[in-house]
Scaffold this active site. Structure first.
Site, PDB file in Angstrom:
ATOM      1  CG  ASP A   8      -3.552  16.168  -1.989  1.00  0.00           C
ATOM      2  OD1 ASP A   8      -2.342  16.104  -1.642  1.00  0.00           O
ATOM      3  OD2 ASP A   8      -4.484  15.966  -1.196  1.00  0.00           O
ATOM      4  CB  CYS A  65      -2.973  12.707  -0.728  1.00  0.00           C
ATOM      5  SG  CYS A  65      -3.589  11.203   0.041  1.00  0.00           S
ATOM      6  CB  THR A  67      -3.498   9.984   4.966  1.00  0.00           C
ATOM      7  OG1 THR A  67      -4.501  10.017   3.931  1.00  0.00           O
ATOM      8  CG2 THR A  67      -3.867  10.942   6.095  1.00  0.00           C
ATOM      9  CG  HIS A  98       0.830 -11.586  -0.184  1.00  0.00           C
ATOM     10  ND1 HIS A  98       0.285 -12.016   1.006  1.00  0.00           N
ATOM     11  CD2 HIS A  98       2.085 -12.091  -0.213  1.00  0.00           C
ATOM     12  CE1 HIS A  98       1.158 -12.773   1.665  1.00  0.00           C
ATOM     13  NE2 HIS A  98       2.272 -12.814   0.942  1.00  0.00           N
ATOM     14  CG  HIS A 133      -0.125 -14.516  -3.504  1.00  0.00           C
ATOM     15  ND1 HIS A 133      -0.746 -14.385  -2.283  1.00  0.00           N
ATOM     16  CD2 HIS A 133       1.148 -14.913  -3.248  1.00  0.00           C
ATOM     17  CE1 HIS A 133       0.115 -14.681  -1.326  1.00  0.00           C
ATOM     18  NE2 HIS A 133       1.270 -15.016  -1.874  1.00  0.00           N
TER      19      HIS A 133
HETATM   20  C1  RB5 Z   1      -5.966  17.178   2.268  1.00  0.00           C
HETATM   21  O1  RB5 Z   1      -6.171  17.999   3.379  1.00  0.00           O
HETATM   22  C2  RB5 Z   1      -6.086  15.719   2.693  1.00  0.00           C
HETATM   23  O2  RB5 Z   1      -7.393  15.416   3.018  1.00  0.00           O
HETATM   24  C3  RB5 Z   1      -5.585  14.818   1.584  1.00  0.00           C
HETATM   25  O3  RB5 Z   1      -4.277  15.163   1.242  1.00  0.00           O
HETATM   26  C4  RB5 Z   1      -5.520  13.327   1.893  1.00  0.00           C
HETATM   27  O4  RB5 Z   1      -4.829  13.076   3.074  1.00  0.00           O
HETATM   28  C5  RB5 Z   1      -6.797  12.606   1.815  1.00  0.00           C
HETATM   29  O5  RB5 Z   1      -6.873  11.395   2.023  1.00  0.00           O
END
Ligand code: RB5
Length: 144
Positions: A8, A65, A67, A98, A133
């Site tokens: 993203d 993204c 996180t 696994h 597994h």
């Molecule tokens: C974008 O701000 C953020 O929410 C996205 O990149 C991601 O971390 C969502 O899980």
């Protein structure tokens, strides 16, 4: 090896850096977008990045993204995808050994470029362990 990658807006810059890194290692990369860091929605790009995995065009998918969490949640909704959010090399190894993960999701905001490189190297280098597994992974796939 051939991989797909998508992000993203939060993961765009990391995606570009990881593409350059992987191509430098002679790994073929299918860039599934986006083409800029304009704001976008990660589920849309999770779908784009997973499509070549489902079709068999690539060996693995990479989703980036902020996180890695949103990408993992979205990707795991897609038939045939086993996505794992990895913030360290231990998780990268275990999700292959696994869980036979075929998609890895990475954090652009909380993990460095060098750490993400190491995470990808471990992910690609680790084989599925099979044995005990196998039935568990089959049960995961039956849930889809
Ligand atoms: C974008 O701000 C953020 O929410 C996205 O990149 C991601 O971390 C969502 O899980």
């Amino acid at each position: 090896m051939k991989v797909s990658i998508a992000s993203d807006h939060a993961g765009f810059e990391m995606k570009q850096k990881l593409i350059a890194y992987l191509e430098g290692k002679s790994i073929e990369v299918v860039d599934c977008g986006p083409d800029s860091d304009d704001r976008c929605d990660y589920p849309d790009y999770a779908a784009k990045g997973c499509a070549p995995v489902v079709s068999g065009e690539v060996d693995y998918g990479i989703l980036v993204c902020g996180t890695g969490i949103g990408m993992a949640i979205a990707a795991c909704k897609i038939d045939g995808i086993r996505a794992a959010n990895c913030n360290n090399t231990t998780w990268a190894s275990l999700c292959r050994e696994h869980n036979n993960a075929n998609v890895i999701t990475l954090s652009a905001r909380y993990v460095t470029e060098e750490e993400n490189q190491a995470i990808l190297n471990t992910f690609f280098a680790t084989e599925f362990g099979g044995g005990r597994h196998t039935g568990r992974v089959e049960k995961i796939m039956a849930l889809q």
